[in-house]
Design an enzyme around this catalytic site. Structure first.
Site, PDB file in Angstrom:
ATOM      1  N   HIS A 107      70.121  21.537  32.264  1.00 44.52           N
ATOM      2  CA  HIS A 107      70.508  20.713  31.079  1.00 44.52           C
ATOM      3  C   HIS A 107      71.820  21.574  30.742  1.00 44.52           C
ATOM      4  O   HIS A 107      71.483  22.556  29.902  1.00 44.52           O
ATOM      5  CB  HIS A 107      69.510  21.068  29.989  1.00 44.52           C
ATOM      6  CG  HIS A 107      68.259  20.347  30.420  1.00 44.52           C
ATOM      7  ND1 HIS A 107      68.031  18.989  30.634  1.00 44.52           N
ATOM      8  CD2 HIS A 107      66.843  20.992  30.438  1.00 44.52           C
ATOM      9  CE1 HIS A 107      66.562  18.661  30.860  1.00 44.52           C
ATOM     10  NE2 HIS A 107      66.058  19.818  30.807  1.00 44.52           N
TER      11      HIS A 107
ATOM     12  N   ARG B 206      55.731  12.231  27.377  1.00 43.09           N
ATOM     13  CA  ARG B 206      55.987  12.279  25.908  1.00 43.09           C
ATOM     14  C   ARG B 206      56.876  11.071  25.286  1.00 43.09           C
ATOM     15  O   ARG B 206      56.865  10.641  24.484  1.00 43.09           O
ATOM     16  CB  ARG B 206      56.356  13.669  25.329  1.00 43.09           C
ATOM     17  CG  ARG B 206      55.261  14.614  25.673  1.00 43.09           C
ATOM     18  CD  ARG B 206      55.984  16.070  24.893  1.00 43.09           C
ATOM     19  NE  ARG B 206      56.380  16.690  25.913  1.00 43.09           N
ATOM     20  CZ  ARG B 206      57.584  17.371  25.830  1.00 43.09           C
ATOM     21  NH1 ARG B 206      58.662  16.880  25.161  1.00 43.09           N
ATOM     22  NH2 ARG B 206      58.076  18.065  27.035  1.00 43.09           N
TER      23      ARG B 206
ATOM     24  N   HIS C 106      59.744  15.603  33.651  1.00 45.30           N
ATOM     25  CA  HIS C 106      59.298  16.997  33.046  1.00 45.30           C
ATOM     26  C   HIS C 106      57.650  16.556  33.218  1.00 45.30           C
ATOM     27  O   HIS C 106      57.040  15.349  32.635  1.00 45.30           O
ATOM     28  CB  HIS C 106      59.628  17.175  31.785  1.00 45.30           C
ATOM     29  CG  HIS C 106      60.832  17.641  31.410  1.00 45.30           C
ATOM     30  ND1 HIS C 106      61.778  16.990  31.009  1.00 45.30           N
ATOM     31  CD2 HIS C 106      61.754  18.687  32.000  1.00 45.30           C
ATOM     32  CE1 HIS C 106      63.307  17.533  30.850  1.00 45.30           C
ATOM     33  NE2 HIS C 106      63.134  18.750  31.409  1.00 45.30           N
TER      34      HIS C 106
ATOM     35  N   HIS D 238      58.718  21.590  36.473  1.00 49.39           N
ATOM     36  CA  HIS D 238      57.567  22.518  35.867  1.00 49.39           C
ATOM     37  C   HIS D 238      56.242  22.466  36.442  1.00 49.39           C
ATOM     38  O   HIS D 238      55.885  23.132  37.071  1.00 49.39           O
ATOM     39  CB  HIS D 238      57.596  22.505  34.245  1.00 49.39           C
ATOM     40  CG  HIS D 238      58.947  22.723  33.484  1.00 49.39           C
ATOM     41  ND1 HIS D 238      59.710  23.682  33.662  1.00 49.39           N
ATOM     42  CD2 HIS D 238      59.500  21.758  32.708  1.00 49.39           C
ATOM     43  CE1 HIS D 238      60.791  23.500  33.066  1.00 49.39           C
ATOM     44  NE2 HIS D 238      60.580  22.475  32.412  1.00 49.39           N
TER      45      HIS D 238
ATOM     46  N   ASP E  39      67.690  25.077  34.649  1.00 46.87           N
ATOM     47  CA  ASP E  39      66.951  24.378  33.239  1.00 46.87           C
ATOM     48  C   ASP E  39      68.034  24.760  31.958  1.00 46.87           C
ATOM     49  O   ASP E  39      69.001  24.184  32.019  1.00 46.87           O
ATOM     50  CB  ASP E  39      65.353  24.748  33.224  1.00 46.87           C
ATOM     51  CG  ASP E  39      64.848  23.816  32.127  1.00 46.87           C
ATOM     52  OD1 ASP E  39      65.461  23.341  31.579  1.00 46.87           O
ATOM     53  OD2 ASP E  39      63.707  24.126  32.087  1.00 46.87           O
TER      54      ASP E  39
HETATM   55  C1  NGQ Z   1      64.546  19.422  27.645  1.00 42.51           C
HETATM   56  N1  NGQ Z   1      63.455  21.587  28.122  1.00 42.51           N
HETATM   57  O1  NGQ Z   1      64.537  18.264  28.080  1.00 42.51           O
HETATM   58  O2  NGQ Z   1      65.643  20.224  27.680  1.00 42.51           O
HETATM   59  C2  NGQ Z   1      63.434  20.299  27.453  1.00 42.51           C
HETATM   60  C3  NGQ Z   1      63.138  20.264  25.843  1.00 42.51           C
HETATM   61  C4  NGQ Z   1      61.419  18.491  25.472  1.00 42.51           C
HETATM   62  C5  NGQ Z   1      62.344  21.938  28.674  1.00 42.51           C
HETATM   63  N2  NGQ Z   1      61.314  21.268  28.711  1.00 42.51           N
HETATM   64  C6  NGQ Z   1      62.988  19.039  25.238  1.00 42.51           C
HETATM   65  N3  NGQ Z   1      62.489  23.119  29.144  1.00 42.51           N
HETATM   66  O3  NGQ Z   1      61.012  18.825  26.478  1.00 42.51           O
HETATM   67  O4  NGQ Z   1      61.004  17.587  24.671  1.00 42.51           O
HETATM   68 ZN    ZN Z   2      64.164  20.232  31.575  1.00 39.70          ZN
END
Ligand code: NGQ
Ligand code: ZN
Length: 452
Positions: A57, A209, A231, A268, A319
């Site tokens: 990201h 989610r 994710h 992950h 990441d």
């Molecule tokens: C992200 N980061 O998409 O940047 C996520 C945070 C989420 C990580 N999961 C946001 N490490 O998962 O809702």
């Molecule tokens: Zn991520």
């Protein structure tokens, strides 16, 4: 056309001596081992293939180190995410481009020649799409163009604030699309990368989610055969919420509802049961591990020993980009296993095998698979992505072959890389990217303004 000669090079068949690599149109057109250098060859010592950071990201590079102050209650992934959302809300398209440009320059200087950009910061600060819905994707592509890194753009679909189609939070407004908007965004993204050499496109349903089951079904055909990244099971709370919603854990739910195969990359996959670990390994999907970020965010430790023993495929990603380096990710991956099992050389392929080599080979192959590259490593047809080592680095002194990989991964932080070619262009020399200074100036100006 360029012709390079290496005293030693890591090829798909293993280490070879006196290797000539010919590059035409950005790709490797011939590889010959056991040949003396000719006067037309540019000569170097030791070459490795560049590998992919399969999960990035980019914008988060701008806030590296800014979330290390404790808040009023226990700090977790979820409190970090609030800080990250505030930062995301402050950025203009030019800030994203400046931050991504420096990040990609750094990736190249540290051995990554391709990035899988899991891109979800789509819209304007109030949440309305830009006049060009792919404005932000264009900024990512511009950063890739300036730096020379190979880009696999993975536009992310994000619609909900939690399992069961919960409404998104206000802090997520820049990420949100419905399926029709996303189809438009994807079509526009396809045009954006159309003019970028070596670029490709996939899709990234953000997580279970953020994406409802019917939406996930509608998204998959839009990938048109490209990679699918999602994710999954990064946090214990996510697993608990998924169980409450579906009576299944996230990885189990995905295995049960979709044909996970080599087009899929689960980012992950930290929290899995033994059955999930074995089943994911069997599926042929890649586990996209981000060991530095997973440590930074307190996610937990991926069951890498068991997963690799079951034949599972892995790649690595930077990441959140809080620290950027091939060595950093591979070392952290192995160190997590050492701390868990209280052993050394856990992720090795067998007696007398180099742990650095085992990890490097796995991440090379998994990164290529997850970003839909047909060729991994230094072979004819592959994009000409090469890295040479600086043998004057003290941690490389007196070493050859796999011992160089171990020295680089386990005993250096910076300074082990000499030159890097991306798509046949030498973008890094003496450890410095040709755009390092301008990229730093652009980044510093943007971040100073954002923090003022
Ligand atoms: C992200 N980061 O998409 O940047 C996520 C945070 C989420 C990580 N999961 C946001 N490490 O998962 O809702
Ligand atoms: Zn991520």
């Amino acid at each position: 056309m360029a012709s390079l000669h290496f005293a030693s090079a890591l090829l798909p068949t293993g280490w070879a001596e006196d290797v000539q690599v010919v590059i035409s149109n950005g790709a490797i057109s011939s590889v010959s081992a056991g040949v003396a250098p000719t006067s037309d060859d540019e000569q170097h010592e030791v070459a490795l293939p560049g590998i992919a950071s399969l999960h990035s990201h980019a914008f988060q590079r701008g806030m590296a180190g800014l979330a290390e102050i404790s808040g009023p209650s226990t700090d977790t992934f979820w409190t970090w995410r609030e800080t990250m959302y505030r930062f995301a809300l402050s950025m203009r398209p030019e800030d994203v481009e400046a931050v991504a440009t420096l990040l990609y320059v750094e990736m190249l200087e540290r051995g990554f020649t391709r990035v899988g950009e899991f891109h979800y910061l789509h819209h304007d600060r109030d949440g309305t799409p830009y006049a060009d819905i792919a404005e932000m994707a264009g900024r990512i592509a511009a950063a890739a163009q300036t730096s020379g890194i190979g880009l696999t753009l993975l536009p992310s679909f994000y619609a909900h604030g939690g399992f069961g189609g919960a409404a998104p939070h206000d802090g997520q407004r820049r990420f949100i699309c419905d399926v029709d908007q996303f189809a438009k965004l994807l079509a526009a993204s396809r045009r954006v990368i159309g003019s970028l050499a070596g670029a490709s496109l996939g899709i990234a349903p953000h997580s279970l989610r953020a994406v409802a089951p019917d939406e996930l079904n509608a998204l998959l055909p839009l990938a048109e055969g490209g990679p699918v990244h999602i994710h999954a099971a990064e946090q214990v709370k996510e697993v608990e919420d998924c169980l409450a919603w579906s009576s299944q854990r996230p990885v189990q739910w995905l295995l049960d509802h979709h044909d996970l195969n080599d087009r899929w990359c689960l980012i992950h996959a930290t929290h899995m049961t033994a059955d999930e670990t074995a089943a994911l390994a069997r599926s042929g999907a890649t586990a996209g591990l981000c060991p530095v970020t997973e440590a930074s965010l307190g996610d937990g430790i991926f069951p890498a020993r068991d997963y690799l023993r079951a034949g599972g495929r892995i790649g690595v990603g930077t990441d959140s980009n809080v620290l950027v380096g091939v060595g950093d990710e591979l070392r952290q991956l192995e160190f997590g296993q050492r701390l868990t099992h209280r052993e050394r050389n856990v992720l090795t392929s067998g007696p007398a095998a180099s742990t650095g080599r085992t990890l490097f080979d796995a991440a090379l192959a998994g990164g290529a698979q997850a970003l839909s590259q047909s060729f991994a490593g230094l072979q004819v047809g592959a994009r000409a992505d090469l890295v040479t080592l600086d043998l004057s680095h003290p941690s490389l002194a007196g070493r050859t072959q796999d011992a160089l990989l171990d020295g680089w991964i386990f005993a250096t932080s910076h300074g082990a890389i000499d030159c890097v070619w991306a798509g046949g262009a030498r973008v890094v020399q003496g450890g410095h990217h040709r755009s390092r200074e301008t990229a730093r100036r652009g980044f510093n100006t943007a971040v100073r303004r954002l923090l003022a």
